[in-house]
Design an enzyme around this catalytic site. Structure first.
Site, PDB file in Angstrom:
ATOM      1  CB  SER A  62      -2.435  -0.462   2.129  1.00 32.59           C
ATOM      2  OG  SER A  62      -1.589  -1.063   1.179  1.00 32.59           O
ATOM      3  N   GLY A 102      -0.160   1.138  -2.723  1.00 31.96           N
ATOM      4  CA  GLY A 102       0.965   0.694  -3.546  1.00 31.96           C
ATOM      5  C   GLY A 102       0.826   1.153  -4.987  1.00 31.96           C
ATOM      6  CB  SER A 103      -1.760   0.482  -7.514  1.00 31.53           C
ATOM      7  OG  SER A 103      -2.937   0.956  -6.877  1.00 31.53           O
ATOM      8  CD  GLU A 176      -0.319  -5.689   1.515  1.00 36.63           C
ATOM      9  OE1 GLU A 176      -1.155  -5.563   0.607  1.00 36.63           O
ATOM     10  OE2 GLU A 176      -0.026  -6.798   2.026  1.00 36.63           O
TER      11      GLU A 176
END
Lengths: 210, 210, 210, 210
Positions: A62, A102-103, A176
């Site tokens: 990322s 992302g999380s 990603e």
């Protein structure tokens, strides 16, 4: 081309197709009003805050997606920086921090985002979860789909196409790659809004490269 | 979803859609036999050359795409390195160099690729032009489409969809994003061939991240 | 403390002593007028060219020394950049390039320095050889001693102190460590000339660190 | 050369002299038994744990000093890695983490060091404070002097030599430069113990450099 015409293709090309399909579906899932707010923020920042700094933050892959975006921000004329590089200035209330996770729970990015908020920087978060710790503290959030969130896709991906249970877009790959294309979309819209031609970008592009 | 249903979308999401569409077309344009040769080379390298090193080389945003691939090679169990980082060992005849350059003419990548050939390393090139200087010296070439090569697409991209003449995927964007997904496809196929589960990758993934 | 009082010390500490001794001798060997010209150039650049960029360039460990200097230039208020990082803007006639190479022949730094000259940037070279290819094209040269040039030192280092023929400051170590201290000296003088306190530096120091 | 003979020298060269003087005094202050333990650990690691990994960790300029050391560890034949780079493998009980922090309190290095301890890696700390949070959790500590700890030096530095109260070795400069030379001393001793010649180091040195 339909997915069925791929049957004799190497698995690598089938997966490439599936990844691009995932991005196409994501276009419908991303909320236009969130995108609008992000682009407005960046446009306004460019126009009214020419000395402001933009600090892009992300870990692992990322972080690489963030770097690719930061390069284009530089080419567009922003004072862009990347957390973790040698040259990272202090940021404050006239600056912008863009965090990619992302999380929304990557420990060090969360720590960095909290630090950015403390300095009064505006915080933009790109994450799959608006209700994650990162999403909650951000001034602007754009939800970009990743794997965990879309288990239907996992099924499709795993069973229909590949016929196995192993996910072949391991770890954060879907988030990603989707974020990479999303941010390149943002670059396109900024080019239009800021009236920048490709030639303008090329002028700022590094002319000494190692 | 068809492209027409996007008409009220922000330009950024339309562009994201177009980029993914470009990748889907690229799947048909990439030559399966070239891909096969690359995957065979990597599989054979893993199986028969466990101490061999893989050095990934690219400049600018192509370099970032290369880094993302090198991370996954590390997760798969390869001794992967990235040119330009602090830790870059010497390479030689049992090693593999992977050079990424859309034009196949990026000066410093070409210099590095020539140096790799002199050390007797095997050279894999990812480029839009098999007949470029980089393509010509490589042992394995995979042609991945980028913008310059596909002027029809430029027309389509510029006129049909966006209705303007300015390219909104500036500089190397199309090549970079397509290569990113292509290489993630390669990772998927290597997972299968090397019998690596996502859990296996996670085990090698950095457990201390900054 | 004299060198003889070190006789029971671990070799590592003896070498550390020798390295520092080498730096002390180097102070006498460095030409004050070259230093003066470099500091004047940097002071004048700061005062009269607030939007100008400083691009620091070096390979391997010399590159790390360059990064440490670039950080301090940033802290002093310069728009500093490092070749090889993500964020490297184009440079031109109002900009400054600082190239670090002991031999003055490091291929890629020489290439970069030549490119900088073509853009009309002012070029400062830190090298052991004013008559090297790098030294010859530079507008400002400071000669900083390294090993190759001072074979007497090699003898001393190898025989008197350590009693073996193997050099224990391998490869570019002497040049790198001496340059690191030389550039920290430049930082001190710039602080005084630009009237910057340590607190001023701290204000610009990154407040979000990974 | 005595310090007085420097009186007509530019301040930059005087400071360079002072920095080297500080290193020379530090040689006496560093505890030989701590150094011995660090070198023994590294020698033993090399001899008995050829597949083990060494992960070097540091923030800001201490991180750059760490990178310079990691390069030499690579040249000596270690599997060396740097936290924050693209290629960082998981570490575990057969691995070694080396953390560099003058204060021993740099938040992210402390977090990383704690994570390393949790993986059962052996932790070596280079810090000015053995009783800092970092020093306390380390298996091996070497105390390297920095500014804060030695206020006498500050006085000397500020008054005797420069005649002003402003410290001209701002922020962590003294610790960073002293650590750089200390670690190059460690490299010298490892060369001798592991019977590595400069030529051996050169063989592993990157032969393709960007």
């Amino acid at each position: 081309m339909s997915s069925s015409s791929l049957k004799d293709f190497p698995l690598s090309l089938k997966t490439m197709y599936d990844l691009a399909e995932f991005v196409i579906r994501s276009v419908e899932l991303i909320k236009p009003e969130q995108v609008e707010k992000m682009v407005n923020t960046l446009e306004d920042f460019y126009v009214n805050n020419r000395n402001g700094k933009v600090l892009v933050m992300g870990a692992g892959r990322s972080g690489l997606v963030g770097r690719a975006f930061a390069m284009r921000l530089l080419h567009l004329g922003y004072n862009a920086y990347v957390l973790g590089e040698t040259i990272v200035p202090a940021v404050g209330k006239n600056d912008l921090a863009i965090a990619i996770s992302g999380s929304g729970r990557t420990k060090l990015i969360l720590t960095a985002a909290e630090a950015a908020k403390e300095t009064k920087s505006t915080l933009v978060a790109i994450t799959s979860y608006a209700d994650s710790p990162l999403g909650k503290i951000a001034d602007v959030v754009v939800e970009v789909p990743g794997r965990t969130k879309y288990s239907q896709f996992e099924d499709y991906f795993a069973r229909q196409i590949i016929g196995i249970t192993e996910p072949l877009a391991p770890l954060g790959t879907l988030f990603e790659d989707t974020t990479q294309m999303f941010l390149d979309g943002i670059v396109a819209e900024l080019m239009l809004r800021l009236k920048k031609s490709e030639e303008d970008l090329r002028m700022i592009h590094a002319n000494i490269e190692l």
